[in-house]
Design a protein around this motif. Structure first.
Motif, PDB file in Angstrom:
ATOM      1  N   PHE A  67       0.869  -1.180   0.000  1.00  0.00           N
ATOM      2  CA  PHE A  67       0.000   0.000   0.000  1.00  0.00           C
ATOM      3  C   PHE A  67       0.907   1.233   0.000  1.00  0.00           C
ATOM      4  O   PHE A  67       1.737   1.392   0.898  1.00  0.00           O
ATOM      5  N   LYS A  68       0.728   2.090  -1.008  1.00  0.00           N
ATOM      6  CA  LYS A  68       1.673   3.181  -1.217  1.00  0.00           C
ATOM      7  C   LYS A  68       1.082   4.541  -0.865  1.00  0.00           C
ATOM      8  O   LYS A  68      -0.111   4.790  -1.019  1.00  0.00           O
ATOM      9  N   THR A  69       1.961   5.432  -0.374  1.00  0.00           N
ATOM     10  CA  THR A  69       1.584   6.812  -0.089  1.00  0.00           C
ATOM     11  C   THR A  69       2.564   7.743  -0.787  1.00  0.00           C
ATOM     12  O   THR A  69       3.656   7.319  -1.200  1.00  0.00           O
ATOM     13  N   LYS A  70       2.197   9.006  -0.919  1.00  0.00           N
ATOM     14  CA  LYS A  70       3.112   9.990  -1.485  1.00  0.00           C
ATOM     15  C   LYS A  70       4.084  10.454  -0.408  1.00  0.00           C
ATOM     16  O   LYS A  70       3.680  10.741   0.718  1.00  0.00           O
ATOM     17  N   ASN A  71       5.359  10.506  -0.743  1.00  0.00           N
ATOM     18  CA  ASN A  71       6.396  10.951   0.187  1.00  0.00           C
ATOM     19  C   ASN A  71       6.283  10.237   1.541  1.00  0.00           C
ATOM     20  O   ASN A  71       6.085  10.861   2.590  1.00  0.00           O
ATOM     21  N   PRO A  72       6.386   8.901   1.543  1.00  0.00           N
ATOM     22  CA  PRO A  72       6.223   8.140   2.794  1.00  0.00           C
ATOM     23  C   PRO A  72       7.291   8.462   3.828  1.00  0.00           C
ATOM     24  O   PRO A  72       8.452   8.716   3.493  1.00  0.00           O
ATOM     25  N   LYS A  73       6.872   8.451   5.092  1.00  0.00           N
ATOM     26  CA  LYS A  73       7.803   8.668   6.197  1.00  0.00           C
ATOM     27  C   LYS A  73       8.555   7.386   6.539  1.00  0.00           C
ATOM     28  O   LYS A  73       9.585   7.417   7.222  1.00  0.00           O
ATOM     29  N   GLY A  74       8.022   6.282   6.094  1.00  0.00           N
ATOM     30  CA  GLY A  74       8.615   4.988   6.379  1.00  0.00           C
ATOM     31  C   GLY A  74       7.688   3.892   5.897  1.00  0.00           C
ATOM     32  O   GLY A  74       6.769   4.143   5.113  1.00  0.00           O
ATOM     33  N   VAL A  75       7.925   2.677   6.359  1.00  0.00           N
ATOM     34  CA  VAL A  75       7.102   1.547   5.931  1.00  0.00           C
ATOM     35  C   VAL A  75       6.760   0.676   7.138  1.00  0.00           C
ATOM     36  O   VAL A  75       7.589   0.469   8.025  1.00  0.00           O
ATOM     37  N   VAL A  76       5.525   0.185   7.148  1.00  0.00           N
ATOM     38  CA  VAL A  76       5.062  -0.725   8.196  1.00  0.00           C
ATOM     39  C   VAL A  76       4.953  -2.124   7.599  1.00  0.00           C
ATOM     40  O   VAL A  76       4.247  -2.319   6.601  1.00  0.00           O
ATOM     41  N   LEU A  77       5.664  -3.076   8.177  1.00  0.00           N
ATOM     42  CA  LEU A  77       5.487  -4.477   7.798  1.00  0.00           C
ATOM     43  C   LEU A  77       4.434  -5.039   8.742  1.00  0.00           C
ATOM     44  O   LEU A  77       4.686  -5.238   9.923  1.00  0.00           O
ATOM     45  N   TYR A  78       3.230  -5.248   8.216  1.00  0.00           N
ATOM     46  CA  TYR A  78       2.076  -5.654   9.001  1.00  0.00           C
ATOM     47  C   TYR A  78       1.928  -7.179   8.922  1.00  0.00           C
ATOM     48  O   TYR A  78       1.648  -7.724   7.854  1.00  0.00           O
ATOM     49  N   LEU A  79       2.110  -7.856  10.051  1.00  0.00           N
ATOM     50  CA  LEU A  79       1.978  -9.312  10.103  1.00  0.00           C
ATOM     51  C   LEU A  79       0.644  -9.655  10.752  1.00  0.00           C
ATOM     52  O   LEU A  79       0.427  -9.396  11.936  1.00  0.00           O
ATOM     53  N   LYS A  80      -0.231 -10.250   9.981  1.00  0.00           N
ATOM     54  CA  LYS A  80      -1.624 -10.450  10.379  1.00  0.00           C
ATOM     55  C   LYS A  80      -1.825 -11.660  11.295  1.00  0.00           C
ATOM     56  O   LYS A  80      -0.878 -12.357  11.654  1.00  0.00           O
ATOM     57  N   GLY A  81      -3.089 -11.886  11.637  1.00  0.00           N
ATOM     58  CA  GLY A  81      -3.456 -13.007  12.490  1.00  0.00           C
ATOM     59  C   GLY A  81      -3.532 -14.324  11.732  1.00  0.00           C
ATOM     60  O   GLY A  81      -3.087 -14.431  10.585  1.00  0.00           O
ATOM     61  N   TYR A 142      13.556   3.403   9.362  1.00  0.00           N
ATOM     62  CA  TYR A 142      12.231   3.819   8.878  1.00  0.00           C
ATOM     63  C   TYR A 142      11.251   2.647   8.813  1.00  0.00           C
ATOM     64  O   TYR A 142      10.149   2.794   8.291  1.00  0.00           O
ATOM     65  N   ILE A 143      11.663   1.488   9.320  1.00  0.00           N
ATOM     66  CA  ILE A 143      10.812   0.290   9.262  1.00  0.00           C
ATOM     67  C   ILE A 143      10.129   0.060  10.613  1.00  0.00           C
ATOM     68  O   ILE A 143      10.791  -0.022  11.647  1.00  0.00           O
ATOM     69  N   ILE A 144       8.810  -0.055  10.587  1.00  0.00           N
ATOM     70  CA  ILE A 144       8.034  -0.385  11.784  1.00  0.00           C
ATOM     71  C   ILE A 144       7.494  -1.802  11.623  1.00  0.00           C
ATOM     72  O   ILE A 144       6.906  -2.139  10.598  1.00  0.00           O
ATOM     73  N   LEU A 145       7.696  -2.632  12.629  1.00  0.00           N
ATOM     74  CA  LEU A 145       7.141  -3.976  12.628  1.00  0.00           C
ATOM     75  C   LEU A 145       5.861  -3.979  13.446  1.00  0.00           C
ATOM     76  O   LEU A 145       5.860  -3.560  14.611  1.00  0.00           O
ATOM     77  N   TYR A 146       4.780  -4.431  12.829  1.00  0.00           N
ATOM     78  CA  TYR A 146       3.484  -4.485  13.513  1.00  0.00           C
ATOM     79  C   TYR A 146       2.976  -5.924  13.465  1.00  0.00           C
ATOM     80  O   TYR A 146       2.759  -6.476  12.388  1.00  0.00           O
ATOM     81  N   GLY A 147       2.795  -6.532  14.624  1.00  0.00           N
ATOM     82  CA  GLY A 147       2.320  -7.911  14.684  1.00  0.00           C
ATOM     83  C   GLY A 147       0.983  -8.004  15.383  1.00  0.00           C
ATOM     84  O   GLY A 147       0.840  -7.531  16.509  1.00  0.00           O
ATOM     85  N   ARG A 148       0.015  -8.582  14.703  1.00  0.00           N
ATOM     86  CA  ARG A 148      -1.339  -8.707  15.244  1.00  0.00           C
ATOM     87  C   ARG A 148      -1.627 -10.157  15.605  1.00  0.00           C
ATOM     88  O   ARG A 148      -1.510 -11.052  14.764  1.00  0.00           O
ATOM     89  N   SER A 149      -1.943 -10.442  16.881  1.00  0.00           N
ATOM     90  CA  SER A 149      -2.313 -11.777  17.333  1.00  0.00           C
ATOM     91  C   SER A 149      -1.236 -12.797  16.936  1.00  0.00           C
ATOM     92  O   SER A 149      -0.107 -12.717  17.410  1.00  0.00           O
ATOM     93  N   MET A 150      -1.569 -13.745  16.051  1.00  0.00           N
ATOM     94  CA  MET A 150      -0.575 -14.723  15.609  1.00  0.00           C
ATOM     95  C   MET A 150       0.680 -14.040  15.083  1.00  0.00           C
ATOM     96  O   MET A 150       1.807 -14.469  15.340  1.00  0.00           O
ATOM     97  N   GLY A 151       0.519 -12.940  14.363  1.00  0.00           N
ATOM     98  CA  GLY A 151       1.658 -12.238  13.787  1.00  0.00           C
ATOM     99  C   GLY A 151       2.554 -11.565  14.801  1.00  0.00           C
ATOM    100  O   GLY A 151       3.687 -11.193  14.480  1.00  0.00           O
ATOM    101  N   SER A 152       2.078 -11.409  16.048  1.00  0.00           N
ATOM    102  CA  SER A 152       2.893 -10.732  17.064  1.00  0.00           C
ATOM    103  C   SER A 152       4.152 -11.523  17.395  1.00  0.00           C
ATOM    104  O   SER A 152       5.209 -10.938  17.646  1.00  0.00           O
TER     105      SER A 152
END
Length: 286
Positions: A67-81, A142-152
């Motif tokens: 998912f892309k944005t203009k002039n991103p501040k960084g990137v979130v690697l979203y690990l789902k459930g 600039y990388i944020i790791l986001y883990g949800r439930s199983m992905g945590s």
């Protein structure tokens, strides 16, 4: 043969059969994948998204979305459930793109369009491969790791082996052995479980800021698991309770979005403890 001995033998036999079934059927209980045909087209209103496929060294294919944005501040690697596919999970990308962060989501092996034999080792290797691809183009700061439930658990493992900007855990478990043990306390899960996912062990080796978000009314993974996790590295960890939040509805709470905004956009400043009450002793005049 005495009747009591006959009964004991039957109990032992049943216990062994249940253990064998649990070992071979645990993928069915732990993972609830939604499979998508190769020709399926992803679409999200008001989102710019690009699909990609990564082939692993053992021939598996990991399907993902950017998912892309203009002039991103960084990137979130979203690990789902552990359920469905990124088709449905993609709706959560807006919670980060609205703050000008790109979002990468992937389907684990056997989910969506991703294929390959699943194991804890293979899943960890796949996600490190994805992380490596991201840091080829983006500095880790600039990388944020986001883990949800199983992905945590997977997010924590990645953070323990790399140097991301921060780690955000959403409804995390202490370990999957502990979670499943609540429902089968009589089974030797530490031996049988192919996916122990010891988040608490991996968290010990994480050195970036850790933010834990958890609903206080979570019936699947109790809030106390996050309390225990927050005590492992207290100097770099903050716990954010979402009052009344359950396991699947935290995004419906305004407090969740306020917390997420504070985490993503906030700048933590060091505190001069000499100006606080921490060192003040009670005194009195005679």
């Amino acid at each position: 043969m005495p009747a009591w001995l006959h009964t004991v033998i039957w109990i032992i036999a049943i216990y062994i059969v249940i253990s064998i079934l649990l070992y071979y059927l645990q993928d069915f209980f732990l993972f609830k994948p939604e499979k998508l045909p190769k020709e399926f087209k992803f679409y999200y209103d008001n989102q710019v998204v690009e699909e990609y496929n990564l082939e692993t060294r053992d021939g598996a294919v990991i399907n993902g979305l950017h998912f892309k944005t203009k002039n991103p501040k960084g990137v979130v690697l979203y690990l789902k459930g552990n359920s469905k596919s990124i088709k449905g999970w993609g709706k959560f990308a807006v919670d980060f793109t609205r703050h000008n962060y790109d979002v990468i989501m992937v389907d684990y092996r056997g989910f969506g369009k991703s294929i390959g034999k699943r194991s804890q080792k293979a899943l960890k290797r796949d996600l490190q491969y994805v992380y490596n691809k991201i840091r080829e183009r983006v500095s880790e700061k600039y990388i944020i790791l986001y883990g949800r439930s199983m992905g945590s658990g997977f997010a924590t493992k990645l953070a323990s082996m790399n140097h991301p900007k921060m780690l955000i855990l959403d409804a995390p478990y202490y370990s999957l052995t502990k979670v499943t043990g609540r429902y089968m306390p009589f089974m030797p899960l530490s031996i049988l479980l192919k996916y122990p996912m010891p988040t608490y062990k991996w968290l010990k080796y994480v050195n970036c800021p850790v933010h834990i978000i958890h609903g206080t009314n979570d019936k699947l993974i109790p809030f106390k698991s996050s309390v225990k996790l927050s005590e492992i590295k207290p100097k770099i960890t903050r716990l954010y309770p979402i009052i009344g939040g359950g396991h699947k509805n935290m995004n419906t709470f305004e407090s969740y979005h306020k917390v997420l905004e504070e985490i993503i956009l906030g700048e933590e400043k060091p505190i001069d403890l000499s100006t606080t009450s921490i060192g003040v002793k009670h005194s009195y005049k005679k």
